[in-house]
Enzyme design. Structure first.
Site, short mmCIF file in Angstrom:
data_model
loop_
_atom_site.label_atom_id
_atom_site.label_comp_id
_atom_site.label_asym_id
_atom_site.label_seq_id
_atom_site.Cartn_x
_atom_site.Cartn_y
_atom_site.Cartn_z
N HIS A 82 10.23 -0.32 -10.13
CA HIS A 82 11.10 0.33 -9.15
C HIS A 82 10.34 0.67 -7.87
O HIS A 82 9.12 0.83 -7.87
CB HIS A 82 11.70 1.60 -9.74
CG HIS A 82 12.70 1.34 -10.81
ND1 HIS A 82 13.54 2.31 -11.28
CD2 HIS A 82 13.02 0.22 -11.50
CE1 HIS A 82 14.33 1.80 -12.22
NE2 HIS A 82 14.02 0.52 -12.37
N GLU A 84 10.24 3.42 -6.08
CA GLU A 84 9.54 4.71 -6.12
C GLU A 84 8.25 4.59 -6.93
O GLU A 84 7.21 5.14 -6.55
CB GLU A 84 10.45 5.80 -6.73
CG GLU A 84 11.74 6.02 -5.98
CD GLU A 84 12.89 5.12 -6.42
OE1 GLU A 84 14.03 5.38 -6.01
OE2 GLU A 84 12.66 4.13 -7.18
#
Length: 185
Positions: A82, A84
């Site tokens: 991901h 993040e």
């Protein structure tokens, strides 16, 4: 003609949207940046680990064979990282502390990314595309977890000119498929 100077939220989120253009996931395309003292210290976008073929080139078996994996299954085979997570890992790789930082991400973070950001001592999170868990009980737990950010987690009201490209549910596929971790297909 003078253009108005954007406030910091607009400025940083527009940079996260620019970072997102590198995303190579077949699901949602997400960009994230970590800001500390009004300076960008790390960026990330979602896709396969460095040096591996990306999703669009068949790098992820699950993404490439989506018809074999019902919603919420096969995540142990998904190799995508991901946005993040990539931003946190980038900071760690170069020895940069993110404690007290703010994350600007184009999509509300999943359960896993929320836990990782809390553990890394991220202060606040801002996003433009919301996500809701389809199970009310699980969504309540998700919101409870996100309430532990010392600052805030907040949706910003910004226009996303690439929303149809970036958000899988806006590509005409209908409702996005979501598993219990908050990961969207």
């Amino acid at each position: 003609m003078n253009r108005p100077i954007p406030d910091y939220h607009d400025y940083f989120m527009n940079i996260a949207m620019a970072v997102r253009r590198r995303a190579n996931c077949m699901g949602n395309r997400v960009g994230a940046i970590i800001v500390l003292d009004k300076r960008i210290i790390a960026t990330g976008y979602n896709g396969t680990p460095a040096g591996m073929p990306n999703c669009l080139d068949g790098g992820c078996h699950r993404c490439g064979n989506r018809d074999h994996y019902p919603s919420g299954s096969g995540y142990d085979l998904c190799i995508c990282v991901h946005a993040e997570q990539n931003a946190l890992l980038s900071a760690a790789r170069f020895g940069t502390s993110v404690a007290g930082g703010t994350v600007y991400t184009t999509m509300r973070p999943c359960f896993g990314c929320t836990k990782e950001m809390l553990q890394a001592k991220i202060e606040s999170v801002y996003f433009i595309h919301d996500w809701m868990h389809p199970d009310e009980e699980k969504h309540a737990e998700y919101l409870r977890l996100q309430s532990y950010f010392p600052g805030e987690i907040k949706k910003l009201d910004l226009v996303d000119p690439d929303a149809e490209w970036a958000v899988s549910s806006l590509r005409g596929k209908g409702k996005p498929m979501v598993d219990e971790t908050g990961h969207q297909d």
